[in-house]
Design a protein around this motif. Structure first.
Motif, PDB file in Angstrom:
ATOM      1  N   SER A  77       0.861  -1.187   0.000  1.00  0.00           N
ATOM      2  CA  SER A  77       0.000   0.000   0.000  1.00  0.00           C
ATOM      3  C   SER A  77       0.895   1.235   0.000  1.00  0.00           C
ATOM      4  CB  SER A  77      -0.918  -0.020   1.225  1.00  0.00           C
ATOM      5  OG  SER A  77      -1.821  -1.099   1.155  1.00  0.00           O
ATOM      6  N   LEU A  78       1.293   1.654  -1.189  1.00  0.00           N
ATOM      7  CA  LEU A  78       2.252   2.753  -1.316  1.00  0.00           C
ATOM      8  C   LEU A  78       1.563   4.112  -1.197  1.00  0.00           C
ATOM      9  CD1 LEU A  78       5.259   3.347  -1.847  1.00  0.00           C
ATOM     10  CD2 LEU A  78       4.684   3.521  -4.279  1.00  0.00           C
ATOM     11  N   HIS A  79       0.579   4.349  -2.052  1.00  0.00           N
ATOM     12  CA  HIS A  79      -0.298   5.526  -2.001  1.00  0.00           C
ATOM     13  C   HIS A  79       0.373   6.868  -2.287  1.00  0.00           C
ATOM     14  CE1 HIS A  79      -3.325   2.779  -0.704  1.00  0.00           C
ATOM     15  NE2 HIS A  79      -2.745   2.549   0.458  1.00  0.00           N
ATOM     16  N   ALA A  80       1.695   6.892  -2.385  1.00  0.00           N
ATOM     17  CA  ALA A  80       2.420   8.101  -2.791  1.00  0.00           C
ATOM     18  C   ALA A  80       3.834   7.687  -3.150  1.00  0.00           C
ATOM     19  CB  ALA A  80       2.435   9.143  -1.679  1.00  0.00           C
ATOM     20  N   PRO A  81       4.429   8.308  -4.194  1.00  0.00           N
ATOM     21  CA  PRO A  81       5.775   7.924  -4.604  1.00  0.00           C
ATOM     22  C   PRO A  81       6.871   8.744  -3.938  1.00  0.00           C
ATOM     23  CG  PRO A  81       4.855   9.372  -6.241  1.00  0.00           C
ATOM     24  CD  PRO A  81       3.811   9.243  -5.152  1.00  0.00           C
TER      25      PRO A  81
ATOM     26  N   ALA B  48       6.264  -5.437 -11.479  1.00  0.00           N
ATOM     27  CA  ALA B  48       5.262  -4.814 -10.617  1.00  0.00           C
ATOM     28  C   ALA B  48       3.991  -4.519 -11.396  1.00  0.00           C
ATOM     29  CB  ALA B  48       5.812  -3.519 -10.020  1.00  0.00           C
ATOM     30  N   HIS B  49       2.920  -4.380 -10.649  1.00  0.00           N
ATOM     31  CA  HIS B  49       1.633  -3.995 -11.214  1.00  0.00           C
ATOM     32  C   HIS B  49       1.017  -2.969 -10.270  1.00  0.00           C
ATOM     33  CE1 HIS B  49      -2.111  -4.682 -13.549  1.00  0.00           C
ATOM     34  NE2 HIS B  49      -2.685  -4.317 -12.415  1.00  0.00           N
ATOM     35  N   VAL B  50       0.537  -1.871 -10.810  1.00  0.00           N
ATOM     36  CA  VAL B  50      -0.089  -0.832  -9.989  1.00  0.00           C
ATOM     37  C   VAL B  50      -1.603  -1.011 -10.011  1.00  0.00           C
ATOM     38  CG1 VAL B  50      -0.502   1.643  -9.714  1.00  0.00           C
ATOM     39  CG2 VAL B  50       1.781   0.816 -10.314  1.00  0.00           C
ATOM     40  N   ASN B  51      -2.168  -1.051  -8.831  1.00  0.00           N
ATOM     41  CA  ASN B  51      -3.608  -1.183  -8.662  1.00  0.00           C
ATOM     42  C   ASN B  51      -4.142   0.151  -8.139  1.00  0.00           C
ATOM     43  OD1 ASN B  51      -6.132  -2.283  -8.473  1.00  0.00           O
ATOM     44  ND2 ASN B  51      -5.674  -3.668  -6.782  1.00  0.00           N
ATOM     45  N   LEU B  52      -4.725   0.954  -9.019  1.00  0.00           N
ATOM     46  CA  LEU B  52      -5.276   2.243  -8.614  1.00  0.00           C
ATOM     47  C   LEU B  52      -6.637   2.037  -7.959  1.00  0.00           C
ATOM     48  CD1 LEU B  52      -4.446   4.492 -11.704  1.00  0.00           C
ATOM     49  CD2 LEU B  52      -3.199   4.328  -9.538  1.00  0.00           C
ATOM     50  N   ILE B  53      -6.843   2.705  -6.827  1.00  0.00           N
ATOM     51  CA  ILE B  53      -8.067   2.514  -6.055  1.00  0.00           C
ATOM     52  C   ILE B  53      -8.784   3.856  -5.891  1.00  0.00           C
ATOM     53  CG2 ILE B  53      -9.031   1.639  -3.898  1.00  0.00           C
ATOM     54  CD1 ILE B  53      -6.332   0.191  -3.475  1.00  0.00           C
TER      55      ILE B  53
ATOM     56  N   PHE C 196      -4.656   9.437 -14.629  1.00  0.00           N
ATOM     57  CA  PHE C 196      -3.480   8.948 -13.903  1.00  0.00           C
ATOM     58  C   PHE C 196      -3.101   7.558 -14.408  1.00  0.00           C
ATOM     59  CE2 PHE C 196      -0.911   7.553 -10.308  1.00  0.00           C
ATOM     60  CZ  PHE C 196      -0.297   8.724  -9.870  1.00  0.00           C
ATOM     61  N   ALA C 197      -4.111   6.728 -14.643  1.00  0.00           N
ATOM     62  CA  ALA C 197      -3.856   5.383 -15.168  1.00  0.00           C
ATOM     63  C   ALA C 197      -3.212   5.453 -16.548  1.00  0.00           C
ATOM     64  CB  ALA C 197      -5.156   4.591 -15.225  1.00  0.00           C
ATOM     65  N   GLU C 198      -3.710   6.340 -17.392  1.00  0.00           N
ATOM     66  CA  GLU C 198      -3.169   6.461 -18.746  1.00  0.00           C
ATOM     67  C   GLU C 198      -1.736   6.979 -18.720  1.00  0.00           C
ATOM     68  OE1 GLU C 198      -2.678   6.120 -22.689  1.00  0.00           O
ATOM     69  OE2 GLU C 198      -4.296   5.287 -21.459  1.00  0.00           O
ATOM     70  N   ALA C 199      -1.449   7.893 -17.791  1.00  0.00           N
ATOM     71  CA  ALA C 199      -0.083   8.403 -17.672  1.00  0.00           C
ATOM     72  C   ALA C 199       0.887   7.279 -17.323  1.00  0.00           C
ATOM     73  CB  ALA C 199      -0.031   9.505 -16.614  1.00  0.00           C
ATOM     74  N   LEU C 200       0.476   6.391 -16.422  1.00  0.00           N
ATOM     75  CA  LEU C 200       1.325   5.259 -16.055  1.00  0.00           C
ATOM     76  C   LEU C 200       1.511   4.297 -17.234  1.00  0.00           C
ATOM     77  CD1 LEU C 200       0.039   4.431 -12.444  1.00  0.00           C
ATOM     78  CD2 LEU C 200       2.217   5.477 -13.072  1.00  0.00           C
TER      79      LEU C 200
ATOM     80  N   GLN D 198       3.654  12.991  -9.981  1.00  0.00           N
ATOM     81  CA  GLN D 198       3.678  11.824  -9.101  1.00  0.00           C
ATOM     82  C   GLN D 198       3.532  10.525  -9.900  1.00  0.00           C
ATOM     83  OE1 GLN D 198       0.681  13.618  -6.585  1.00  0.00           O
ATOM     84  NE2 GLN D 198       2.059  13.530  -4.806  1.00  0.00           N
ATOM     85  N   ALA D 199       2.815  10.581 -11.003  1.00  0.00           N
ATOM     86  CA  ALA D 199       2.747   9.407 -11.883  1.00  0.00           C
ATOM     87  C   ALA D 199       4.125   9.121 -12.468  1.00  0.00           C
ATOM     88  CB  ALA D 199       1.722   9.647 -12.989  1.00  0.00           C
ATOM     89  N   ARG D 200       4.826  10.177 -12.869  1.00  0.00           N
ATOM     90  CA  ARG D 200       6.177   9.993 -13.428  1.00  0.00           C
ATOM     91  C   ARG D 200       7.136   9.449 -12.371  1.00  0.00           C
ATOM     92  NH1 ARG D 200       4.684  15.013 -15.783  1.00  0.00           N
ATOM     93  NH2 ARG D 200       5.935  16.194 -14.259  1.00  0.00           N
ATOM     94  N   LEU D 201       7.043   9.983 -11.157  1.00  0.00           N
ATOM     95  CA  LEU D 201       7.924   9.521 -10.088  1.00  0.00           C
ATOM     96  C   LEU D 201       7.621   8.071  -9.713  1.00  0.00           C
ATOM     97  CD1 LEU D 201      10.191  10.222  -8.157  1.00  0.00           C
ATOM     98  CD2 LEU D 201       8.487  11.166  -6.571  1.00  0.00           C
ATOM     99  N   LEU D 202       6.352   7.705  -9.725  1.00  0.00           N
ATOM    100  CA  LEU D 202       5.966   6.331  -9.431  1.00  0.00           C
ATOM    101  C   LEU D 202       6.555   5.371 -10.464  1.00  0.00           C
ATOM    102  CD1 LEU D 202       4.366   4.253  -7.800  1.00  0.00           C
ATOM    103  CD2 LEU D 202       2.328   4.867  -9.134  1.00  0.00           C
ATOM    104  N   ALA D 203       6.454   5.732 -11.722  1.00  0.00           N
ATOM    105  CA  ALA D 203       7.019   4.897 -12.787  1.00  0.00           C
ATOM    106  C   ALA D 203       8.529   4.733 -12.612  1.00  0.00           C
ATOM    107  CB  ALA D 203       6.701   5.506 -14.147  1.00  0.00           C
ATOM    108  N   LYS D 204       9.197   5.807 -12.220  1.00  0.00           N
ATOM    109  CA  LYS D 204      10.646   5.741 -11.992  1.00  0.00           C
ATOM    110  C   LYS D 204      10.974   4.825 -10.818  1.00  0.00           C
ATOM    111  CE  LYS D 204      14.648   8.760 -11.150  1.00  0.00           C
ATOM    112  NZ  LYS D 204      15.077  10.172 -10.925  1.00  0.00           N
ATOM    113  N   LEU D 205      10.157   4.882  -9.787  1.00  0.00           N
ATOM    114  CA  LEU D 205      10.368   4.093  -8.580  1.00  0.00           C
ATOM    115  C   LEU D 205      10.283   2.593  -8.866  1.00  0.00           C
ATOM    116  CD1 LEU D 205      10.730   4.641  -5.482  1.00  0.00           C
ATOM    117  CD2 LEU D 205       8.258   4.329  -5.284  1.00  0.00           C
ATOM    118  N   LEU D 206       9.420   2.223  -9.813  1.00  0.00           N
ATOM    119  CA  LEU D 206       9.171   0.810 -10.097  1.00  0.00           C
ATOM    120  C   LEU D 206      10.052   0.259 -11.214  1.00  0.00           C
ATOM    121  CD1 LEU D 206       5.263   0.726  -9.916  1.00  0.00           C
ATOM    122  CD2 LEU D 206       6.950   0.528  -8.075  1.00  0.00           C
TER     123      LEU D 206
END
Length: 357
Positions: free
Chosen positions: A218-222, A286-291, A312-316, A273-281
């Motif tokens: 449960s990351l919720h922020a990058p 991995a698979h991101v589950n947006l809630i 946000f999903a499309e950006a990822l 934050q979408a860009r930072l999340l992608a960099k982090l992973l």
């Protein structure tokens, strides 16, 4: 649906035992395990191929039910929310989610939760106590009984309910071992997912146990600044430390890791934050589950609108990150963790036994 707890209720729970630890000699252990986990009986008297004297001895020494009351709240979408009153009067929750080709349950590992995430109704409850392995398993068995199915028809378990599983690891691991045991629930480890807010020590321990279950973070922020604002435990565990543990888990188990990400309006839904999340992973399977945020009374945050969730999903996706959106089920009955337990007992109207089958 009411359990059979009374002042004479035995202090030992038979659900705490692995199949090979069950009372009885030889094949009697296998018979008892079959009644518990294939038949899902709620009374030792129902174990009709056991000698009457053995059934009576089991009933004197062992407890079979973990709840004094089970309340079911069916949703129009087919899911059913369950509120369990434990034998000490405290309450916890679970959700039954039937799909066309599978039946899934979301189980709790605690009463309340110490993590205190600002967007989570369970966090607003505070921490009550850890659940025992029997109370964790008992949720699944009670749901199967209420649904009129064998416990083994439930083939998917997610430990994403109330509580932080990695802070109750001893009991959670015991429950998982019974879920996996061929004479227990006989589940595939690929169909069990454990969700954590990010406890590095627990992630390392889970990797070493090598049970083969799936890990969801449960990351919720990058970024640490945002994460600290919405998840109090982030002050103790920075993202870099958590990710190091997650990468170790993946290296050890070769299991793809899911990243849970609840989208909150103006908090963690920005393009950067979408860009930072992608960099982090990057470099991690991995698979991101947006809630989308499931609102609850008194919540201090608001959810990102649907258009923002889709953006946000499309950006990822454009950044090469596998992503899905978990649209909430059971919103009409308060299916977000903790929503029922936050209400006073008088505000809850249980359905009669059998409703929702």
């Amino acid at each position: 649906m009411t359990g059979q707890a009374s002042p004479e209720t035995p202090t030992k729970s038979i659900l705490e035992l692995l199949p090979e630890e069950l009372p009885g000699e030889g094949y009697r252990k296998a018979q008892i395990a079959h009644w518990l986990y294939a038949k899902g009986v709620q009374d030792f008297a129902e174990m009709t191929d056991l000698p009457k004297a053995l059934r009576e001895a089991l009933a004197r020494e062992w407890r079979l039910l973990e709840f004094s009351l089970v309340q079911a709240y069916p949703s129009q979408d087919g899911s059913v929310k369950y509120l369990f009153t434990l034998l000490d009067g405290q309450r916890t929750e679970a959700v039954y989610m039937p799909y066309q080709n599978r039946k899934t349950v979301c189980l709790s590992s605690m009463v309340g939760c110490p993590a205190g995430c600002t967007f989570c109704a369970t966090g607003a409850l505070g921490f009550g106590r850890n659940l025992t392995a029997a109370e964790i398993l008992g949720q699944l068995l009670a749901i199967a009984h209420h649904q009129g199915i064998s416990p083994r028809e439930i083939r998917n378990v997610v430990l994403m309910g109330m509580g932080e599983p990695l802070l109750n690891l001893k009991n959670v691991l015991k429950a998982i071992r019974i879920l996996l045991h061929p004479q227990g629930l006989a589940m595939s480890p690929r169909r069990i997912t454990l969700s954590t807010v990010g406890i590095p020590k627990g992630i390392y321990r889970l990797a070493e146990e090598d049970l083969g279950v799936r890990l969801a973070l449960s990351l919720h922020a990058p970024d640490d600044e945002t994460r600290k604002a919405i998840i109090p435990t982030a002050h103790r565990y920075p993202i870099a430390e958590i990710m190091e543990a997650v990468r170790h888990y993946y290296a050890k188990t070769k299991r793809r890791v899911t990243f849970e990400y609840t989208l909150l309006k103006g908090v963690n839904d920005h393009p950067w934050q979408a860009r930072l999340l992608a960099k982090l992973l990057k470099g991690l399977s991995a698979h991101v589950n947006l809630i989308p945020f499931n609102p609850w009374e008194g919540a201090p945050v608001a959810g990102t609108p649907k258009a923002g969730v889709l953006a946000f999903a499309e950006a990822l996706r454009r950044l090469g990150v596998p992503v899905s959106i978990r649209w909430s089920r059971g919103q009409d009955v308060g299916a977000a963790c903790g929503q029922l337990a936050l209400k006073t007992p008088k505000a809850l109207t249980p359905l009669p036994e059998g409703a929702g089958r």
